[in-house]
Design a protein around this motif. Structure first.
Motif, mmCIF file in Angstrom:
data_model
loop_
_atom_site.group_PDB
_atom_site.id
_atom_site.type_symbol
_atom_site.label_atom_id
_atom_site.label_comp_id
_atom_site.label_asym_id
_atom_site.label_seq_id
_atom_site.Cartn_x
_atom_site.Cartn_y
_atom_site.Cartn_z
ATOM 1 N N VAL A 112 0.872 -1.180 0.000
ATOM 2 C CA VAL A 112 0.000 0.000 0.000
ATOM 3 C C VAL A 112 0.905 1.225 0.000
ATOM 4 C CG1 VAL A 112 -1.969 -1.083 1.122
ATOM 5 C CG2 VAL A 112 -0.163 -0.053 2.516
ATOM 6 N N LEU A 116 -0.508 6.569 2.940
ATOM 7 C CA LEU A 116 -1.462 6.217 3.996
ATOM 8 C C LEU A 116 -0.810 5.377 5.090
ATOM 9 C CD1 LEU A 116 -2.429 2.983 3.415
ATOM 10 C CD2 LEU A 116 -3.424 4.149 1.462
ATOM 11 N N ARG A 146 -6.793 -4.011 7.044
ATOM 12 C CA ARG A 146 -7.101 -4.075 5.617
ATOM 13 C C ARG A 146 -5.939 -3.443 4.878
ATOM 14 N NH1 ARG A 146 -12.945 -2.419 2.883
ATOM 15 N NH2 ARG A 146 -12.252 -2.416 0.728
ATOM 16 N N ILE A 148 -2.105 -4.498 2.274
ATOM 17 C CA ILE A 148 -1.475 -5.458 1.374
ATOM 18 C C ILE A 148 0.004 -5.465 1.696
ATOM 19 C CG2 ILE A 148 -1.516 -6.320 -0.991
ATOM 20 C CD1 ILE A 148 -3.117 -3.808 -1.738
ATOM 21 N N ILE A 305 -8.571 4.669 -14.289
ATOM 22 C CA ILE A 305 -7.620 5.113 -13.278
ATOM 23 C C ILE A 305 -6.870 3.859 -12.834
ATOM 24 C CG2 ILE A 305 -7.374 6.057 -10.953
ATOM 25 C CD1 ILE A 305 -9.972 7.638 -11.468
ATOM 26 N N GLY A 306 -5.553 3.846 -13.033
ATOM 27 C CA GLY A 306 -4.768 2.651 -12.714
ATOM 28 C C GLY A 306 -4.813 2.351 -11.225
ATOM 29 N N ASN A 307 -5.568 1.338 -10.879
ATOM 30 C CA ASN A 307 -5.681 0.896 -9.493
ATOM 31 C C ASN A 307 -4.430 0.094 -9.171
ATOM 32 O OD1 ASN A 307 -6.320 -0.360 -7.074
ATOM 33 N ND2 ASN A 307 -8.374 -0.970 -7.707
ATOM 34 N N GLY A 308 -3.715 0.502 -8.114
ATOM 35 C CA GLY A 308 -2.490 -0.202 -7.758
ATOM 36 C C GLY A 308 -2.731 -1.573 -7.167
ATOM 37 N N TYR A 309 -3.987 -1.970 -7.015
ATOM 38 C CA TYR A 309 -4.275 -3.285 -6.442
ATOM 39 C C TYR A 309 -5.091 -4.143 -7.395
ATOM 40 C CZ TYR A 309 -6.099 -7.036 -3.594
ATOM 41 O OH TYR A 309 -6.429 -8.272 -3.125
ATOM 42 N N ALA B 290 -7.980 8.788 -5.888
ATOM 43 C CA ALA B 290 -8.697 7.587 -6.315
ATOM 44 C C ALA B 290 -7.739 6.408 -6.439
ATOM 45 C CB ALA B 290 -9.404 7.852 -7.653
ATOM 46 N N ALA B 291 -6.631 6.608 -7.139
ATOM 47 C CA ALA B 291 -5.700 5.500 -7.390
ATOM 48 C C ALA B 291 -5.120 4.969 -6.091
ATOM 49 C CB ALA B 291 -4.584 5.967 -8.337
ATOM 50 N N LEU B 292 -4.638 5.870 -5.260
ATOM 51 C CA LEU B 292 -3.997 5.427 -4.023
ATOM 52 C C LEU B 292 -5.027 4.982 -2.993
ATOM 53 C CD1 LEU B 292 -1.232 8.153 -3.815
ATOM 54 C CD2 LEU B 292 -1.030 5.786 -4.613
ATOM 55 N N ALA B 294 -7.880 3.335 -3.597
ATOM 56 C CA ALA B 294 -8.283 1.958 -3.895
ATOM 57 C C ALA B 294 -7.192 0.987 -3.492
ATOM 58 C CB ALA B 294 -8.597 1.823 -5.395
ATOM 59 N N GLU B 295 -5.952 1.334 -3.806
ATOM 60 C CA GLU B 295 -4.830 0.489 -3.413
ATOM 61 C C GLU B 295 -4.763 0.359 -1.892
ATOM 62 O OE1 GLU B 295 -0.606 0.942 -5.115
ATOM 63 O OE2 GLU B 295 -0.491 1.785 -3.107
ATOM 64 N N GLY B 296 -4.897 1.491 -1.210
ATOM 65 C CA GLY B 296 -4.792 1.488 0.242
ATOM 66 C C GLY B 296 -5.883 0.679 0.913
ATOM 67 N N LEU B 297 -7.026 0.564 0.239
ATOM 68 C CA LEU B 297 -8.135 -0.213 0.786
ATOM 69 C C LEU B 297 -8.134 -1.645 0.251
ATOM 70 C CD1 LEU B 297 -10.843 2.566 0.487
ATOM 71 C CD2 LEU B 297 -9.993 1.562 2.616
ATOM 72 N N ALA B 298 -7.110 -2.003 -0.517
ATOM 73 C CA ALA B 298 -7.061 -3.322 -1.153
ATOM 74 C C ALA B 298 -8.390 -3.604 -1.845
ATOM 75 C CB ALA B 298 -6.720 -4.409 -0.132
ATOM 76 N N ALA B 299 -8.861 -2.613 -2.588
ATOM 77 C CA ALA B 299 -10.175 -2.701 -3.228
ATOM 78 C C ALA B 299 -10.015 -3.068 -4.700
ATOM 79 C CB ALA B 299 -10.908 -1.366 -3.110
ATOM 80 N N ASP B 300 -10.506 -4.233 -5.075
ATOM 81 C CA ASP B 300 -10.420 -4.657 -6.469
ATOM 82 C C ASP B 300 -11.617 -4.113 -7.236
ATOM 83 O OD1 ASP B 300 -9.789 -5.865 -8.854
ATOM 84 O OD2 ASP B 300 -10.536 -7.842 -8.258
ATOM 85 N N VAL B 301 -11.578 -2.807 -7.488
ATOM 86 C CA VAL B 301 -12.657 -2.152 -8.227
ATOM 87 C C VAL B 301 -12.079 -1.515 -9.491
ATOM 88 C CG1 VAL B 301 -14.067 -1.696 -6.187
ATOM 89 C CG2 VAL B 301 -12.372 -0.009 -6.903
#
Lengths: 338, 338
Positions: A112, A116, A146, A148, A305-309, B290-292, B294-301
């Motif tokens: 992550v 944060l 929550r 990674i 938007i490139g989601n890092g996860y 938005a990008a960070l 989703a990553e920070g929440l380990a959200a696969d969206v």
């Protein structure tokens, strides 16, 4: 809801840690938290570039500002770029309610963002000259329930694994998107010679795509041609929309932006076919420039938007590195040059 | 390439008109251009809100700043929000090489943003009190060859058609995305009582979704309950992620952000199920948040930048307005209140 780190938010109240101006980085952990003994930070490329440009590559000034940001905000969250990076360290204590699959003594990378992650630096970054994104550091970092985290693989040097983990969202998401285009799609990667760019090219090819790379100069072009990761390599300034579109040629089905400078939105849109997808992986992306640019060009493209996860993203990227020697060579050259 | 308006860019050279600091707004048209005699501007909600807050609702000061922006930049491109709006007017001259399906005398709305539309104001906005997004104006605007323009329908007042066209990207894209989720998906709309929000709710329901609306206060809730556009309406501050997630309840398959204030990214992500999609339609969206987030929440969206262009979007939205009287009533009430 407590698993997302709300108790660490100092101000403003009610937001998540990433949106917070300031976090409580004290080392005592809550029942769902994990404390990491920090060894090394890996600053986000856009963040480091901004700091280096602001301070004209003066290492002492860069180090002082990083320390100031961490002290002020309780996290390494660059207020100008909005980005952070990641870190490696050793697990020191795991709360009884943490769902993370780690134990004390594990050498791990946080997946992550540092934006944060509660972080306290205790050595004044004395081992860092301020001239590289890789920052030796001592201190503590906190992971929430929550989160990674990846245990570092035994067969790779930690610096190499960290560099791969840092950009592992891009190849995994590219793989997922490319597989939605069944008929030998074309994938264009802006910034194809960089870390996320080269992994993305390798992922796109493995998913069945023809690959086109756009790079900034002859040195990068030659390195990428030698690596053989792209079917076509062209030189263009990614901020020049007309030049990018001409470099890509026949519009791509999927365009991936891996260039960490502002102003690459319009070139990516112009280079993409109707019905295609643009994946923005640069933190320097401007939301309004992308949204209004596509509208202004009457471009029917899907913009992500490139989601890092993406589930399994770290293993996916490490596996690519192991299987594609050219990618590993590019990474090792980048790390050596840092 | 000439069709995208490069000849109108004054500075900096080489960028597209949307990215330009300044455009040449002179009324003489090139062979692929079209000149519009302007009647009315419709400022983007985020842009108008920023101007109104900056000037504490002082109409004269707001008007002066709009005039200054247009004079300085050759377009109504708010430098703070990065957004613009759209306009209606009468087609005055069509270049011999223009592919647009309009002719002199047509009453039209431009469906590309004002941020890339060369605009010259000739009446000092004398007919506008500065206190509304709808701006009566005289002057000229230029459309390029690659553009989007809609002839206004005969059966709707121009103000109503313009208000619908202004947000017509949201319902069309929502329809496209919702239809990818086959089993009665749940769609949550943040800002469901607004213009884009109410059209989006209507589109989602027509595409087969269960609809949840999040609104800011009891007045909006009551209006939306009366309109009957949502299966569930809840009150929450869209900037409070925990409150938004609790308001939505069971995570949504698709979450659409139609709230024009910063800080709505994390609530939208938290309110969305794994495998779901978030569509950001607010120009106040922060790409890194938005990008960070989703990553920070380990959200696969999947996170989409709301593209203001989907083929047929204007007709789609006008059709929804005609078929759903409650949507029309909400729009008419909003216009009357302006």
């Amino acid at each position: 809801m407590s698993m997302v780190g709300l108790r660490r938010v100092v101000e403003p109240a009610g937001v998540l840690p990433q949106a917070a101006w300031r976090l409580d980085a004290s080392p005592e952990i809550g029942p769902d938290e994990t404390r990491i003994r920090v060894r090394r930070l890996n600053l986000d490329a856009a963040s480091y570039r901004q700091l280096a440009e602001k301070h004209a590559n003066n290492g002492d000034a860069i180090r002082a500002e990083v320390l100031d940001i961490v002290r002020t905000r309780g996290k390494m969250h660059n207020p100008v770029t909005g980005s952070g990076g990641m870190l490696i360290g050793v697990v020191e204590e795991v709360g009884p309610e943490s769902p993370l699959a780690v134990k004390p003594g594990d050498l791990v990378a946080t997946l992550v963002s540092l934006t944060l992650t509660p972080l306290a630096i205790t050595d004044g970054l004395a081992g860092w000259d301020g001239l590289s994104e890789q920052v030796p550091a001592e201190g503590t970092a906190i992971l929430f329930g929550r989160s990674i985290v990846g245990v570092l693989p035994d067969d790779l040097p930690p610096e190499l694994a960290l560099a791969v983990y840092d950009v592992c969202g891009a190849p995994a998401l590219t793989d997922r998107i490319v597989r939605k285009y069944p008929d030998n799609p074309t994938v264009a990667v802006l910034g194809g010679a960089g870390k996320s760019g080269s992994l993305t090219l390798a992922a796109a090819r493995r998913a069945g795509a023809r690959t086109v790379a756009v790079v900034v100069n002859e040195k990068e072009r030659d390195a990428l041609l030698k690596a053989g990761l792209a079917d076509h390599v062209a030189i263009a300034d990614a901020r020049d929309p007309v030049a990018v579109a001409e470099a890509v040629g026949e519009p791509a089905d999927v365009t991936v932006v891996c260039v960490d400078v502002p102003g690459c939105e319009h070139g990516a849109i112009l280079a993409t076919a109707n019905g295609g997808t643009v994946i923005f992986f640069s933190m320097a992306t401007s939301f309004p420039a992308a949204a209004l640019g596509a509208e202004g060009l009457a471009a029917d493209v899907t913009m992500l938007i490139g989601n890092g996860y993406v589930p399994g993203h770290a293993e996916f990227a490490v596996d690519l590195l192991r299987q594609v020697p050219a990618v590993r060579a590019l990474f090792e050259a980048r790390i050596a040059a840092d």
